[in-house]
Write an enzyme that holds these catalytic residues in place. Sequence first.
Site, PDB file in Angstrom:
ATOM      1  N   ASP A   1     -16.615 -10.088  10.907  1.00 30.99           N
ATOM      2  CA  ASP A   1     -15.170  -9.904  10.715  1.00 30.99           C
ATOM      3  C   ASP A   1     -14.679  -8.958  11.806  1.00 30.99           C
ATOM      4  OD1 ASP A   1     -12.636  -9.126  10.074  1.00 30.99           O
ATOM      5  OD2 ASP A   1     -13.028  -8.808   7.949  1.00 30.99           O
TER       6      ASP A   1
ATOM      7  N   TYR B   1     -13.857  -3.919   3.742  1.00 24.72           N
ATOM      8  CA  TYR B   1     -12.489  -4.394   3.540  1.00 24.72           C
ATOM      9  C   TYR B   1     -12.311  -5.658   4.357  1.00 24.72           C
ATOM     10  CZ  TYR B   1      -7.479  -4.881   3.333  1.00 24.72           C
ATOM     11  OH  TYR B   1      -6.224  -5.391   3.118  1.00 24.72           O
TER      12      TYR B   1
ATOM     13  N   TYR C   1       0.821  -1.222   0.000  1.00 32.92           N
ATOM     14  CA  TYR C   1       0.000   0.000   0.000  1.00 32.92           C
ATOM     15  C   TYR C   1       0.854   1.272   0.000  1.00 32.92           C
ATOM     16  CZ  TYR C   1      -4.482  -2.333   0.529  1.00 32.92           C
ATOM     17  OH  TYR C   1      -5.611  -3.075   0.291  1.00 32.92           O
TER      18      TYR C   1
ATOM     19  N   LYS D   1      -5.102  -9.905  13.793  1.00 28.82           N
ATOM     20  CA  LYS D   1      -4.388  -8.735  14.298  1.00 28.82           C
ATOM     21  C   LYS D   1      -3.974  -8.839  15.766  1.00 28.82           C
ATOM     22  CE  LYS D   1      -6.020  -5.300  10.955  1.00 28.82           C
ATOM     23  NZ  LYS D   1      -4.828  -4.775  10.303  1.00 28.82           N
TER      24      LYS D   1
HETATM   25  C1  LIG Z   1     -11.816  -5.856   8.919  1.00 24.73           C
HETATM   26  C2  LIG Z   1     -10.575  -6.447   8.321  1.00 24.73           C
HETATM   27  N1  LIG Z   1     -10.615  -7.671   7.785  1.00 24.73           N
HETATM   28  C3  LIG Z   1      -9.534  -8.254   7.256  1.00 24.73           C
HETATM   29  C4  LIG Z   1      -8.322  -7.606   7.231  1.00 24.73           C
HETATM   30  C5  LIG Z   1      -7.120  -8.268   6.618  1.00 24.73           C
HETATM   31  O1  LIG Z   1      -6.205  -8.628   7.589  1.00 24.73           O
HETATM   32  P1  LIG Z   1      -4.686  -8.942   7.200  1.00 24.73           P
HETATM   33  O2  LIG Z   1      -4.095  -7.639   6.788  1.00 24.73           O
HETATM   34  O3  LIG Z   1      -4.083  -9.490   8.439  1.00 24.73           O
HETATM   35  O4  LIG Z   1      -4.728  -9.923   6.089  1.00 24.73           O
HETATM   36  C6  LIG Z   1      -8.226  -6.321   7.773  1.00 24.73           C
HETATM   37  C7  LIG Z   1      -6.961  -5.594   7.759  1.00 24.73           C
HETATM   38  O5  LIG Z   1      -6.881  -4.417   8.023  1.00 24.73           O
HETATM   39  C8  LIG Z   1      -9.386  -5.717   8.318  1.00 24.73           C
HETATM   40  O6  LIG Z   1      -9.354  -4.476   8.835  1.00 24.73           O
END
Ligand SMILES: Cc1ncc(COP(=O)(O)O)c(C=O)c1O
Length: 439
Positions: A248, A145, A15, A277
């Site tokens: 999520d 996202y 990014y 995370k």
């Molecule tokens: C809500 C959400 N889902 C999935 C992801 C993807 O996670 P990763 O970057 O560990 O693949 C993120 C990453 O910021 C996120 O904010």
Amino acid sequence: MDYRKTDLEHMWHPYTDIQTLEQTDFPVIQSAEGVRLRDTQGKEYLDGISSWWCVNLGHSHPHIVESVVRQAAKLQHSITGGMSHTGVIRLSKMLLNIAPAGLNRVYYASDGASSVEAAVRMAIQYWWNLGLPEKKNIISLEGAYHGDTLGAVGLGFLPKFHKPIQHVVNRSLQAPAPHCFHCPYADNCSLQCFRGMEELLRENADTTAAVIVEPVCQGAAGIRIYPPEYVAKLRKLCTELNILLVADEIAVGFGRTGAMFASDLAEIQPDLMVVGKSLTGGYLPMSAVVATDEVYDSFRQDNGRDRTFYHGHTFSGNPLAAAAAIAALEVFENDNILEHSRVSAELMKNAFMKFGGIPGVHRSTSLGYMSALEISDQAGGRNTAAVVAASALEMGLFIRPLGAVVYLWPPLITQKSDMEEMLGIFGNCLKHSLEDGMC
Ligand SMILES: Cc1ncc(COP(=O)(O)O)c(C=O)c1O
């Protein structure tokens, strides 16, 4: 070594616009402790975004570090396909103790995107297992996202980012998002925005396997915080229409919203919950799909019919990551993080309400330990949010805007004095950037 020079010669950053990077005197971080990052020049930065939204318990927490070090001397890798190890079993029990009721199975993946992929595949196969293969589509929210693997990109397709691969992405249906910053019904919220979701679900119930949402906050879309009641309504409708609900919680899980999980705030039980995370305190990559027994049991053999979940990752349930996660969950409980984080969260919320009155700030929003502002796009011919971030970095605060949204998402352990320092730098840079494009 000249780290910056060598970085520019060999690194490929996620990014990151290459040109901009080459013109930026970006910090090269060497160590970090608590809420402070330290670069190779010895300069310190307050970490305003928990190092990509994951270091919720601060950097170099001795308990997590010790746990990983101890584990590293004992068992570094152990396959979880057809076998198990003590760490991952302990972790699963601990995770389920705090997960929303009804969730009783943990499947481990590696990072956020890989757990989203696993959850989506589970949802689709669940219906196949039950003899309903036509229920195969996933519905997501506009602006969603869920990660950057091809399947996850299909859930959160953005023309700006994904144009070069749009011909290979299988895009999900998307419902209009509850975008409170730009709500046409703002003065009188009775969740009219839910209507679009309801219509889409009713029209497509027979072919829909699951709905996936980032509950109460669409993070990457620009910290779009929305009412928990929306999620509660969605839960109810999914149950009525026989559609699985995937929460999520990769970004918002583990205390970010003020509750352990955003699903708790909405008082719902998702069918599948995805975490990542901060599961390990953000120290090692690990993610998980937490599922109900109902979903899990559908994967058992059925009169000889193979319904196995043929999906896995080398580092699924890795012992080092599990040790970090166990320690992180212990810190959460022993240090009463949720309770203690409220003081600084309140400070941040009050300051952001005040920032909302600065000319050029359009909107302000806060929930739990996240606060965001939408500001004017341009000041003095420059992208204002980028100017705010650049000047904050200069002053010793690391933040990373999302479009015209500037925000704070600091470690939950940020002490009052550190929070005041963060807010002081943030407010000054904001004011000056909006006034004349300079801090
Ligand atoms: C809500 C959400 N889902 C999935 C992801 C993807 O996670 P990763 O970057 O560990 O693949 C993120 C990453 O910021 C996120 O904010």
